[in-house]
Design an enzyme around this catalytic site. Structure first.
Site, PDB file in Angstrom:
ATOM      1  N   GLU A  47      35.470  26.628  34.910  1.00 42.12           N
ATOM      2  CA  GLU A  47      36.653  27.454  35.162  1.00 42.12           C
ATOM      3  C   GLU A  47      36.997  28.222  33.894  1.00 42.12           C
ATOM      4  O   GLU A  47      36.850  27.708  32.788  1.00 42.12           O
ATOM      5  CB  GLU A  47      37.817  26.538  35.563  1.00 42.12           C
ATOM      6  CG  GLU A  47      39.114  27.238  35.862  1.00 42.12           C
ATOM      7  CD  GLU A  47      40.172  26.279  36.401  1.00 42.12           C
ATOM      8  OE1 GLU A  47      41.368  26.623  36.298  1.00 42.12           O
ATOM      9  OE2 GLU A  47      39.816  25.192  36.910  1.00 42.12           O
ATOM     10  N   GLU A 106      46.575  32.504  32.585  1.00 34.84           N
ATOM     11  CA  GLU A 106      47.749  31.949  33.247  1.00 34.84           C
ATOM     12  C   GLU A 106      49.014  32.420  32.535  1.00 34.84           C
ATOM     13  O   GLU A 106      49.120  32.302  31.312  1.00 34.84           O
ATOM     14  CB  GLU A 106      47.704  30.415  33.232  1.00 34.84           C
ATOM     15  CG  GLU A 106      46.529  29.847  34.008  1.00 34.84           C
ATOM     16  CD  GLU A 106      46.415  28.335  33.863  1.00 34.84           C
ATOM     17  OE1 GLU A 106      46.296  27.663  34.889  1.00 34.84           O
ATOM     18  OE2 GLU A 106      46.431  27.852  32.710  1.00 34.84           O
TER      19      GLU A 106
END
Length: 224
Positions: free
Chosen positions: A113, A117
């Protein structure tokens, strides 16, 4: 874990003038569990005025999770290259607005990943992170110099075999070089509220719902 045999696509582009493009889908009907206090609902992924909206609401359906969130993802897998998004984040304690690549056990792959964010508790900052075969703890927080909830901005990362380079409005802002993920992944973005992670996100403030992150466009190009 044995990797799935996936041939990565060489490019991808999504803009929302005509709604949801081919090759993409909205998550529907499940919860990630753990820190995610939402069930993904396709109705929380909408397309209006040439943009996509990912929205956090009370969950109207039966379930053990009180809230619903929006998640959008590619159907195909993508490898090394440049990933870009133009988005406007949610400003609200306890929530995350995101853009990332992900693959994992549900794809018969290791958990790899790469994250962008924006935490609703302080939308003047962005957090970068990545996981390689489930190993994370690579968080880096960058001071944006603007409020990401007030307007659309461009966020990107370039994924190479030996490094990941993140960008904000085309300016290079951070590079990671250790234990870089390698598994082709789906392009994803979501908006969600957390539970049990108050130290990270602050307690969720549910008084302002619905809460909506907006996306203007997404792109990927390989770096060959």
């Amino acid at each position: 874990t044995e990797e799935a045999e996936v041939i990565p696509e060489s490019h991808a582009y999504a803009e929302f003038t005509n709604g949801m493009p081919d090759g993409w889908e909205c998550a529907d009907g499940w919860c990630n569990g753990s820190m995610f206090n939402v069930t993904w609902r396709k109705e929380n992924c909408t397309f209006q005025n040439g943009k996509m909206q990912l929205t956090i609401t009370d969950d109207k359906k039966d379930g053990s999770v009180p809230y619903a969130g929006g998640e959008y993802r590619s159907k195909d897998f993508y490898g090394y290259g440049r990933y870009e998004v133009r988005m406007k984040a949610i400003k609200n304690d306890g929530v995350v607005s995101s853009f990332f690549t992900y693959t994992g056990p549900s794809d018969n792959n290791p958990w790899d990943e790469i994250d962008i964010e924006i935490l609703g508790k302080d939308t003047t900052k962005v957090q970068f992170n990545y996981f390689t075969d489930g190993q994370g703890n690579h968080e880096y927080v960058h001071d944006l110099g603007f409020d990401a909830s007030e307007d659309f901005h461009d966020y990107a990362f370039e994924w190479h075999k030996d490094k990941i380079v993140w960008y904000v409005d085309d300016a290079e802002v951070y590079t990671a070089t250790g234990n870089i993920p390698s598994t082709p992944s789906k392009i994803m973005m979501n908006a969600w509220c957390g539970t049990g992670v108050d130290g990270w996100l602050d307690p969720f403030d549910s008084s302002n719902m619905p809460l909506t992150a907006e996306y203007e466009r997404i792109s990927y190009t390989d770096n060959k």
